[in-house]
Design a protein around this motif. Structure first.
Motif, PDB file in Angstrom:
ATOM      1  N   ALA A 146      -8.711  -5.505  -1.692  1.00 41.41           N
ATOM      2  CA  ALA A 146      -8.984  -4.064  -1.768  1.00 41.41           C
ATOM      3  C   ALA A 146      -9.518  -3.557  -0.432  1.00 41.41           C
ATOM      4  CB  ALA A 146      -9.982  -3.769  -2.879  1.00 41.41           C
ATOM      5  N   LEU A 147     -10.392  -4.344   0.186  1.00 43.13           N
ATOM      6  CA  LEU A 147     -10.962  -3.934   1.471  1.00 43.13           C
ATOM      7  C   LEU A 147      -9.891  -3.806   2.541  1.00 43.13           C
ATOM      8  CD1 LEU A 147     -13.456  -3.465   3.337  1.00 43.13           C
ATOM      9  CD2 LEU A 147     -13.434  -5.927   3.762  1.00 43.13           C
ATOM     10  N   LEU A 177      -5.670   2.090   4.957  1.00 41.19           N
ATOM     11  CA  LEU A 177      -5.493   3.479   4.547  1.00 41.19           C
ATOM     12  C   LEU A 177      -6.277   4.434   5.457  1.00 41.19           C
ATOM     13  CD1 LEU A 177      -3.812   4.454   2.175  1.00 41.19           C
ATOM     14  CD2 LEU A 177      -5.915   4.657   0.851  1.00 41.19           C
ATOM     15  N   SER A 178      -7.539   4.109   5.712  1.00 40.32           N
ATOM     16  CA  SER A 178      -8.334   5.018   6.533  1.00 40.32           C
ATOM     17  C   SER A 178      -7.885   4.976   7.986  1.00 40.32           C
ATOM     18  CB  SER A 178      -9.829   4.713   6.409  1.00 40.32           C
ATOM     19  OG  SER A 178     -10.114   3.432   6.878  1.00 40.32           O
ATOM     20  N   ALA A 202     -14.179  -1.058   9.364  1.00 39.71           N
ATOM     21  CA  ALA A 202     -14.287  -1.338   7.930  1.00 39.71           C
ATOM     22  C   ALA A 202     -14.319  -2.835   7.631  1.00 39.71           C
ATOM     23  CB  ALA A 202     -13.133  -0.676   7.182  1.00 39.71           C
ATOM     24  N   VAL A 207       0.834  -1.199   0.000  1.00 42.50           N
ATOM     25  CA  VAL A 207       0.000   0.000   0.000  1.00 42.50           C
ATOM     26  C   VAL A 207       0.865   1.244   0.000  1.00 42.50           C
ATOM     27  CG1 VAL A 207      -1.728   1.318   1.274  1.00 42.50           C
ATOM     28  CG2 VAL A 207      -1.873  -1.167   1.196  1.00 42.50           C
ATOM     29  N   ARG A 236      -4.823   4.475   9.002  1.00 44.10           N
ATOM     30  CA  ARG A 236      -3.583   5.246   9.031  1.00 44.10           C
ATOM     31  C   ARG A 236      -3.874   6.744   8.959  1.00 44.10           C
ATOM     32  NH1 ARG A 236       0.642   6.827   5.947  1.00 44.10           N
ATOM     33  NH2 ARG A 236       1.504   8.600   7.085  1.00 44.10           N
ATOM     34  N   ALA A 237      -4.823   7.117   8.094  1.00 42.41           N
ATOM     35  CA  ALA A 237      -5.160   8.538   7.938  1.00 42.41           C
ATOM     36  C   ALA A 237      -5.679   9.111   9.247  1.00 42.41           C
ATOM     37  CB  ALA A 237      -6.193   8.723   6.833  1.00 42.41           C
ATOM     38  N   GLU A 268      -6.681  -3.313   2.168  1.00 36.40           N
ATOM     39  CA  GLU A 268      -5.795  -2.194   1.886  1.00 36.40           C
ATOM     40  C   GLU A 268      -6.490  -0.863   2.160  1.00 36.40           C
ATOM     41  OE1 GLU A 268      -2.870  -4.362  -1.397  1.00 36.40           O
ATOM     42  OE2 GLU A 268      -4.075  -2.651  -2.023  1.00 36.40           O
ATOM     43  N   GLY A 269      -7.743  -0.774   1.763  1.00 36.97           N
ATOM     44  CA  GLY A 269      -8.496   0.456   2.006  1.00 36.97           C
ATOM     45  C   GLY A 269      -8.711   0.697   3.494  1.00 36.97           C
ATOM     46  N   ALA A 270      -8.969  -0.364   4.227  1.00 44.08           N
ATOM     47  CA  ALA A 270      -9.180  -0.246   5.670  1.00 44.08           C
ATOM     48  C   ALA A 270      -7.898   0.219   6.357  1.00 44.08           C
ATOM     49  CB  ALA A 270      -9.636  -1.594   6.242  1.00 44.08           C
TER      50      ALA A 270
END
Lengths: 188, 188
Positions: free
Chosen positions: B158-159, B165-166, B179, B102, B168-169, B161-163
């Motif tokens: 994808a889930l 990302l949020s 998520a 990621v 971490r943000a 990796e996206g989870a």
DNA sequence: GTCTATATGTGGATAGAC
DNA sequence: GTCTATCCACATATAGAC
């Protein structure tokens, strides 16, 4: 139609940020594209941190309108969800761009605390909207297998962002469609 | 136990890359952490592009072993999926780190074509493994509502990796759990 | 508002001594 | 293998003329 310099700078910066990340473009890049000298940019955005805040704030406002527009154009929960997925697919630009929120999520510096707060606000806004979409889709039965709308919303936002990420990494939109196929199939 | 300089550099670089992205650390940073001068790093990795390839290649090999270990320790499809989710959650380090894949997905330069190819290979490897996991979970009924294992695999990667990302943000692991809650609940 | 000129820092990378 | 010293390119940012 011609836009004022400030708007032109925002447009150029957003495009560059979504392609290469916030740390992936410089004032020199913007200057070349907009047609002014890089020193002049500091008149509009004193620091790059200021620019980051302006970018994400504008982005959130745009998406607020996008969601509102979807709400007026579509009534079924499933149709609204489909419209958002399509919007995320379009944002890929053939696998070269990301949602600004995803692009910002990985930048390390340059992002002020204010910009980070805006990012969090953007995600909260999307989660609230998605939750109502899933609740509606559950009620009108246009989205199948909905358990908890709040959880579905969190999973969907992460899925869309993750699907963008892999599509961008592989420079291939098909990867986005593959990752969202299961979700798409739940829409009646 | 002490490690050789090259390994120490890889460890430091991987940690830094997962925290701040590949463009988010410099040879100066590595030098400070490992305790040598930055010029010395070029002896082990002539260019930063060389370092990126070494990092992602090592990462893929580690995950190959992780998946193999899960396969030997767990037999049920659901248990295997749960183990991978836990691995991704742990990788967050409290919301500060991302999966290297990621983190690399958003870096713009420094990544050679070879590194990009390794990234794609990493994702393909994970997709193949996840597909077998979902197929098994469908057969032994430890994962509910499995439609097409291949599509489930793409959605799950994808889930995850996206989870990340949020999470971490927002610097908050709870966002990862939120998520992935729907997915977790499908595991029997 | 935009310009030229410049300050100042930091990035990756190389040469050559030890 | 690691060091010192140095190079060069490029980043953000500022000062002051127009």
């Amino acid at each position: 139609m011609t836009v004022d310099t400030k708007t032109a700078l925002l447009n150029s910066a957003e495009s560059a940020a979504r392609r290469n990340g916030f740390d992936g473009f410089s004032y020199a890049d913007l200057a070349a594209e907009v047609g002014i000298r890089k020193a002049s940019i500091h008149y509009h955005f004193p620091s790059k941190a200021d620019l980051s805040v302006a970018l994400i704030a504008r982005y959130q406002e745009i998406f607020r309108q996008v969601c509102a527009k979807i709400d007026t154009e579509k009534t079924a929960g499933g149709a609204r969800l489909a419209a958002l997925i399509e919007r995320y697919a379009d944002a890929l630009n053939g696998g070269q761009s990301l949602c600004l929120c995803v692009a910002f999520s990985v930048s390390r510096d340059g992002l002020s605390d204010e910009a980070i707060a805006h990012m969090a606000a953007f995600r909260r806004m999307m989660l609230v909207w998605l939750e109502t979409v899933f609740a509606k889709g559950q009620a009108d039965e246009t989205i199948s297998d909905v358990t908890d709308p709040k959880r579905e919303a969190a999973a969907t936002l992460a899925l869309l962002e993750g699907a963008q990420l892999s599509a961008r990494a592989g420079r291939d939109v098909a990867l986005f469609n593959a990752a969202t196929a299961v979700l798409q199939n739940r829409i009646k």
